[in-house]
Design a protein around this motif. Structure first.
Motif, PDB file in Angstrom:
ATOM      1  N   ALA B  66       0.844  -1.241  -0.057  1.00 24.33           N
ATOM      2  CA  ALA B  66       0.131   0.008   0.071  1.00 24.33           C
ATOM      3  C   ALA B  66       0.971   1.234   0.088  1.00 24.33           C
ATOM      4  N   GLU B  67       0.438   2.207  -0.571  1.00 20.26           N
ATOM      5  CA  GLU B  67       1.095   3.607  -0.795  1.00 20.26           C
ATOM      6  C   GLU B  67       0.500   4.421   0.399  1.00 20.26           C
ATOM      7  N   ARG B  68       0.964   4.967   1.215  1.00 13.91           N
ATOM      8  CA  ARG B  68       0.344   5.914   2.430  1.00 13.91           C
ATOM      9  C   ARG B  68       0.934   7.121   2.580  1.00 13.91           C
ATOM     10  N   ASP B  69       0.430   7.971   2.610  1.00 15.43           N
ATOM     11  CA  ASP B  69       0.633   9.430   3.039  1.00 15.43           C
ATOM     12  C   ASP B  69       0.981   9.392   4.521  1.00 15.43           C
ATOM     13  N   THR B  70       2.087   9.423   5.144  1.00 12.50           N
ATOM     14  CA  THR B  70       2.231   9.490   6.505  1.00 12.50           C
ATOM     15  C   THR B  70       1.898  10.775   7.319  1.00 12.50           C
ATOM     16  N   ARG B  71       1.636  11.957   6.392  1.00 12.13           N
ATOM     17  CA  ARG B  71       1.375  13.284   6.808  1.00 12.13           C
ATOM     18  C   ARG B  71       0.023  13.304   7.274  1.00 12.13           C
ATOM     19  N   ASN B  72      -1.018  12.492   6.518  1.00 12.17           N
ATOM     20  CA  ASN B  72      -2.476  12.526   7.060  1.00 12.17           C
ATOM     21  C   ASN B  72      -2.956  11.156   6.969  1.00 12.17           C
ATOM     22  N   ASN B  73      -2.209  10.022   6.843  1.00  8.24           N
ATOM     23  CA  ASN B  73      -2.756   8.910   7.063  1.00  8.24           C
ATOM     24  C   ASN B  73      -3.760   8.536   6.060  1.00  8.24           C
ATOM     25  N   GLU B  74      -3.375   8.982   4.564  1.00  7.74           N
ATOM     26  CA  GLU B  74      -4.424   8.676   3.664  1.00  7.74           C
ATOM     27  C   GLU B  74      -3.684   7.375   2.619  1.00  7.74           C
ATOM     28  N   ILE B  75      -4.622   6.509   2.584  1.00  6.36           N
ATOM     29  CA  ILE B  75      -3.904   5.393   1.673  1.00  6.36           C
ATOM     30  C   ILE B  75      -4.283   5.760  -0.007  1.00  6.36           C
ATOM     31  N   LEU B  76      -3.175   6.042  -0.498  1.00  8.76           N
ATOM     32  CA  LEU B  76      -3.063   6.615  -1.842  1.00  8.76           C
ATOM     33  C   LEU B  76      -3.633   5.472  -2.906  1.00  8.76           C
ATOM     34  N   ARG B  77      -2.898   4.152  -2.629  1.00  4.13           N
ATOM     35  CA  ARG B  77      -3.309   3.112  -3.342  1.00  4.13           C
ATOM     36  C   ARG B  77      -2.923   1.898  -2.696  1.00  4.13           C
ATOM     37  N   THR B  78      -3.273   0.933  -3.124  1.00  2.00           N
ATOM     38  CA  THR B  78      -2.946  -0.642  -2.612  1.00  2.00           C
ATOM     39  C   THR B  78      -2.673  -1.353  -4.130  1.00  2.00           C
ATOM     40  N   MET B  79      -1.724  -2.534  -3.911  1.00  2.00           N
ATOM     41  CA  MET B  79      -1.512  -3.136  -5.218  1.00  2.00           C
ATOM     42  C   MET B  79      -0.781  -4.582  -4.604  1.00  2.00           C
ATOM     43  N   PRO B  80      -0.982  -5.559  -5.611  1.00  2.53           N
ATOM     44  CA  PRO B  80      -0.227  -6.930  -5.462  1.00  2.53           C
ATOM     45  C   PRO B  80       1.331  -6.576  -5.534  1.00  2.53           C
ATOM     46  N   VAL B  81       2.020  -7.152  -5.133  1.00  2.00           N
ATOM     47  CA  VAL B  81       3.532  -7.456  -4.959  1.00  2.00           C
ATOM     48  C   VAL B  81       4.184  -7.098  -6.476  1.00  2.00           C
ATOM     49  N   ALA B  82       3.470  -8.066  -7.134  1.00  3.74           N
ATOM     50  CA  ALA B  82       3.895  -8.390  -8.448  1.00  3.74           C
ATOM     51  C   ALA B  82       3.782  -7.064  -9.432  1.00  3.74           C
ATOM     52  N   GLU B  83       2.663  -6.415  -9.135  1.00  7.17           N
ATOM     53  CA  GLU B  83       2.166  -5.388  -9.877  1.00  7.17           C
ATOM     54  C   GLU B  83       3.283  -4.181  -9.583  1.00  7.17           C
ATOM     55  N   TYR B  84       3.650  -3.993  -8.329  1.00  5.60           N
ATOM     56  CA  TYR B  84       4.536  -2.977  -7.981  1.00  5.60           C
ATOM     57  C   TYR B  84       5.977  -3.297  -8.494  1.00  5.60           C
ATOM     58  N   LEU B  85       6.351  -4.516  -8.416  1.00  8.29           N
ATOM     59  CA  LEU B  85       7.450  -4.658  -9.096  1.00  8.29           C
ATOM     60  C   LEU B  85       7.662  -4.501 -10.420  1.00  8.29           C
ATOM     61  N   SER B  86       6.675  -5.042 -11.262  1.00 13.36           N
ATOM     62  CA  SER B  86       6.720  -4.724 -12.608  1.00 13.36           C
ATOM     63  C   SER B  86       7.042  -3.328 -12.997  1.00 13.36           C
ATOM     64  N   GLU B  87       6.324  -2.650 -12.004  1.00 15.04           N
ATOM     65  CA  GLU B  87       6.360  -1.034 -12.359  1.00 15.04           C
ATOM     66  C   GLU B  87       7.803  -0.499 -12.304  1.00 15.04           C
ATOM     67  N   GLN B  88       8.323  -1.048 -11.162  1.00 16.82           N
ATOM     68  CA  GLN B  88       9.785  -0.601 -11.006  1.00 16.82           C
ATOM     69  C   GLN B  88      10.643  -0.937 -12.102  1.00 16.82           C
ATOM     70  N   GLN B  89      10.501  -2.084 -12.647  1.00 14.09           N
ATOM     71  CA  GLN B  89      11.444  -2.814 -13.635  1.00 14.09           C
ATOM     72  C   GLN B  89      11.158  -2.317 -14.906  1.00 14.09           C
ATOM     73  N   ALA B  90      10.047  -1.437 -15.135  1.00 13.26           N
ATOM     74  CA  ALA B  90       9.380  -0.861 -16.436  1.00 13.26           C
ATOM     75  C   ALA B  90      10.480   0.519 -16.641  1.00 13.26           C
TER      76      ALA B  90
END
Lengths: 230, 90
Positions: B66-90
């Protein structure tokens, strides 16, 4: 020995056995396990359960498997796989195959307990697969009847009304603050029926929470005989 | 009630989830030193702002990010691990 075969003599009993006895339940047995066939006259139970009935299926055969990528192994074994995670599919044998993730599957026996829960040809699992014994790890309750969604609404934050939660859909969530797998699998007559699978250590707690929530709807506990008639 | 959207199970009460700490890419076991592993295991960046975190949906034992903004505790998005890793490799 086939690890998926339910054995163990006649000693398999539900954690609710003493409670059932206190309610003058009549027991029957199959696959070396005892279950409640009825508490009172079957016709009476079945009639009341059309409104709301709770049954304990904890001793019924079931098991799980991690079946590799996309459940490929089960597909090759001829199982009818659900289309995605959190869906269930009825098998030709009458058993119900639950898909809890891309790779995890549970198989629940039919109510006649005739279906073999994983055939012997599944013993030689490939290295990417392994079994998940689920008979002693989870309890299995069945909540049936027109008022069943209303009872669940008192205990669970997920919308489980029939209009929002379709047949063969699964919710892995919290019920009365206990982790539970909820499967909607309606009766032959089309009445709502939900299977509830929870950690076996929570069985008594969950049973009594459900009984308490059922009171205002005049629900009743039922045995297998009445459940089969719904 | 705070709602977190599990990528596998959909929207669920936050009480159904367990926090798993900040996400860091795992060091290469063949090339990393002890201090690299200590950094990976014990230390967090703890930024004020968006951070990628591990979360687990307890009822299904499903780990995701999950991507969370620690300043206001808002959850910006959630994703499967594989989706995030493929984002990083792209």
């Amino acid at each position: 020995m086939n690890p998926f075969t339910i054995t163990g003599g006649a000693g398999i009993r539900s954690p609710l056995q003493r409670w059932h006895k206190s309610q003058n339940a009549v027991f029957d047995s199959a696959n070396g396990a005892q279950f409640v066939s009825r508490y009172q006259a079957v016709e009476l139970e079945a009639n009341r359960a059309k409104n709301l009935g709770l049954a304990d299926l904890t001793t019924f055969p079931r098991c799980g498997i991690k079946a590799g990528h996309d459940g490929q192994y089960l597909r090759t074994q001829g199982y009818n796989l659900p289309g995605g995670a959190n869906l269930a599919a009825l098998q030709s044998s009458g058993s119900l195959l639950l898909r809890l993730s891309d790779t995890e599957f549970w198989l629940l026996s039919d109510l006649q307990q005739q279906a073999k829960v994983f055939a012997a040809d599944l013993v030689d699992l490939p290295a990417t697969c392994y079994d998940l014994p689920r008979l002693h790890s989870h309890c299995w309750l069945a909540l049936s009847g027109d008022m069943a969604p209303d009872v669940l609404a008192k205990l669970c934050a997920v919308d489980l009304r029939c209009s929002a939660f379709a047949v063969n859909h699964i919710a892995q969530t919290s019920l009365a603050r206990v982790n539970v797998i909820i499967v909607r699998t309606d009766t032959a007559s089309g009445a709502p029926r939900f299977y509830l699978l929870s950690d076996i250590s929570s069985c008594e707690y969950l049973w009594h929470c459900l009984l308490d929530a059922m009171q205002e709807f005049s629900g009743t506990t039922i045995g297998l005989n009445a459940l089969q008639q719904l | 009630m705070k709602i977190l959207n599990c990528p596998l199970n959909g929207p669920r009460n936050i009480s159904e989830f367990t926090y798993g700490g900040e996400y860091h890419a795992m060091p290469d076991a063949a090339k990393s030193s002890r201090s690299d592993w200590a950094e990976y295991i014990f230390f967090h960046r703890n930024p004020a702002g968006p951070v990628i975190e591990w979360w687990c949906h307890t009822a299904s034992a499903y780990w995701f990010l999950a991507e969370r903004d620690t300043r206001n505790n808002e959850i910006l998005r959630t994703m499967p691990v594989a989706e995030y890793l493929s984002e990083q490799q792209a």
